[in-house]
Design an enzyme around this catalytic site. Sequence first.
Site, PDB file in Angstrom:
ATOM      1  N   HIS A  64       1.012  -1.237   0.018  1.00 21.54           N
ATOM      2  CA  HIS A  64      -0.044  -0.007  -0.115  1.00 21.54           C
ATOM      3  C   HIS A  64       0.921   1.328   0.086  1.00 21.54           C
ATOM      4  O   HIS A  64       1.367   1.745   0.995  1.00 21.54           O
ATOM      5  CB  HIS A  64      -0.973  -0.110   1.185  1.00 21.54           C
ATOM      6  N   HIS A  74       1.852   5.170  -2.427  1.00 18.32           N
ATOM      7  CA  HIS A  74       1.394   5.934  -3.318  1.00 18.32           C
ATOM      8  C   HIS A  74       2.543   6.732  -3.957  1.00 18.32           C
ATOM      9  O   HIS A  74       3.304   7.268  -3.332  1.00 18.32           O
ATOM     10  CB  HIS A  74       0.707   7.431  -2.980  1.00 18.32           C
ATOM     11  N   ARG A  99       2.405   8.406  -6.801  1.00 21.53           N
ATOM     12  CA  ARG A  99       2.034   9.822  -7.641  1.00 21.53           C
ATOM     13  C   ARG A  99       2.069  10.263  -8.858  1.00 21.53           C
ATOM     14  O   ARG A  99       1.704  10.972  -9.562  1.00 21.53           O
ATOM     15  CB  ARG A  99       2.651  10.769  -6.516  1.00 21.53           C
ATOM     16  N   HIS A 107     -10.361   0.270   0.600  1.00 19.22           N
ATOM     17  CA  HIS A 107     -10.428   1.526   1.604  1.00 19.22           C
ATOM     18  C   HIS A 107     -11.704   1.348   1.900  1.00 19.22           C
ATOM     19  O   HIS A 107     -12.681   1.671   1.181  1.00 19.22           O
ATOM     20  CB  HIS A 107     -10.087   2.752   0.435  1.00 19.22           C
ATOM     21  N   ASN A 134      -5.243   9.519   6.409  1.00 19.73           N
ATOM     22  CA  ASN A 134      -6.733   9.070   6.648  1.00 19.73           C
ATOM     23  C   ASN A 134      -6.719   7.499   6.334  1.00 19.73           C
ATOM     24  O   ASN A 134      -6.069   7.275   5.202  1.00 19.73           O
ATOM     25  CB  ASN A 134      -7.453   9.644   5.303  1.00 19.73           C
ATOM     26  N   ASP A 142       1.239   2.904   3.642  1.00 16.25           N
ATOM     27  CA  ASP A 142       0.102   3.910   3.041  1.00 16.25           C
ATOM     28  C   ASP A 142       1.124   5.185   2.833  1.00 16.25           C
ATOM     29  O   ASP A 142       0.631   6.439   3.236  1.00 16.25           O
ATOM     30  CB  ASP A 142      -1.072   3.992   4.185  1.00 16.25           C
ATOM     31  N   GLY A 151      -2.017  12.436   4.308  1.00 18.42           N
ATOM     32  CA  GLY A 151      -1.080  11.538   4.222  1.00 18.42           C
ATOM     33  C   GLY A 151       0.149  11.753   4.834  1.00 18.42           C
ATOM     34  O   GLY A 151       0.595  13.213   4.936  1.00 18.42           O
TER      35      GLY A 151
END
Length: 423
Positions: A59, A61, A63, A178, A276, A303, A322
Site C-alpha cells: 500500500h 502512493h 503519485r 479502502h 486517513n 500507506d 497522508g
Amino acid sequence: MTMLLKDALVFSGDCFFKNDVLIKDGIIDSIGNDISADGAISVFDCKGKYLIPGFVDVHVHLREPGFSYKETIKTGTLAAASAGYTAVCPMPNVNPVPDSPEGLKVQTDIIERDAVIKVYPFASITKGRTGGGELVDFEALKDKAVGFSDDGCGVQKEEDMERAMEKCAALGKIISAHCEVNSLLNGGYIHDGEYAKAHGHKGICSESEWAQIERDCKLAEKTGCQYHVCHISTKESVDIIRKAKARGVKVTCETGPHYLTLCDKDLQEDGRFKMNPPLRSEDDKKALLNGVLDGTVDVIATDHAPHSAEEKSKGLKGSAMGVVGLETAFSVLYTKLVKTGFISLEKLINMMSVKPREIFSLEGGKIEKGAVADLALLDLDKKWRVNPDEFKSMGRATPFKDWEVYAKNVLTICKGEVVYEAI
C-alpha cells in the site's frame, strides 16, 4: 552477475542461521558455510547483520503519472530500496486512473523505465476511481494489475461492491478495499475523540470505517472473493475481521506503523500528524496491537503518501491527508515492538516480507536455493535519528520526525542486483 554474502544471519522463516549465500544470475545458487568466493564479482562481509527477504509494501502512493510534484516512481522506489523494500504496490489514485488497460499502461511504461525495484500496480474498482457508478472491465485488467482498489474512496453502494467481488472471485483476483462511509464523515479530518473535542476540530467517527468492513466481510463470505482491508485503525475493525476469519471468510488486513505506535493523544497542530484514516484512541491502538499478536492483522503496510511541503503546511485542519512511511517503517516497529519484547523479530519480518507475498501471490519471500534473490541486509544495532531532510522520498511529512530509533538497512538486492548499498 555473481555475488557472495559472507557470514550473514540468514532468515529461515522462524529463526536465523549464520551462513554464506551465493547469488548467480539473479537466483540464490547455494547457502552454506565457507562458500568459496572464486568467481564472485562482489563479496560482502555481512558479519553480525541479518539477511532477510526484501520487504514488500502492498500500500503505497507513488503519485506518478499525474502528480509528480509530490513523488515520482523513481524517487519512491529509491526511497523504498534504501529501506530494504524490493517490491511495492502503488494505489490507483493517479491521473490517468488505471481503470482500463490503456490507463494502466501509462503507469507501467514509467515503471519499466524508472523503477529500481519491483512495482506491482493496482487497477481501480470503478471507472474514475469514484467509489460508485460504472465498474471497470476486470477481465481486461486481471493480468496487468496485482489487484483492484479504489483507495482514497470507499465503494459506497453495496450492490456495486457485491458485483465487483463476484467478478474478482471468478477471476481469482483480490480486492484491496479502502473502507469509508461518506455519509458518516461530516467534514471530519481527525479522529472523533478527546483531542478533537478539546481543540475544536471536526472528528471522523470510527463507524465510518468499521461499518463498511462489516458490510464487505458479509459480501466476501457470500461471493467467495479474496478480500483485503486497507489500513485498519479501529478496535471494531479488528473485532469484525477476527470474527470473519473464524467463520472462514477469505479476509486479510493491514495496518500501518503509525497506528501501532501513536494515538490521538500524540497529535500536534501539524500536518505531519494528519492521515486517513486518522490516528485513533489509545484503546484502538491496543486493539490493533492485540490483532498483531493473535494474527488478525496480517500485514504491515505504510500507506506511504507524499505531498508537497505547501500541502502539508496548513495544520490539522487544512493540510492534505497522508504521511510518508517507507524510510521509517521497519526501524520504528523494530524499536517499539521488537526491542521492547512485544513481538519477535521473526514475526515482524513475516508481516513485512513473507505474508504480503503470500496474500498477493508475489514471488519471493524465502531464502533458499533456487529462490529469486530479492534480499535486504539489516544492521539492527545502528541507532539513528529520523531526519526528513535526509529522505530519498520527495515527501517529508512524518509523525516520527526526530525519533531516535534502531536498525538500518545497509544493502538491498533486487533480482540479484544491488539497488542500494551502505555497507
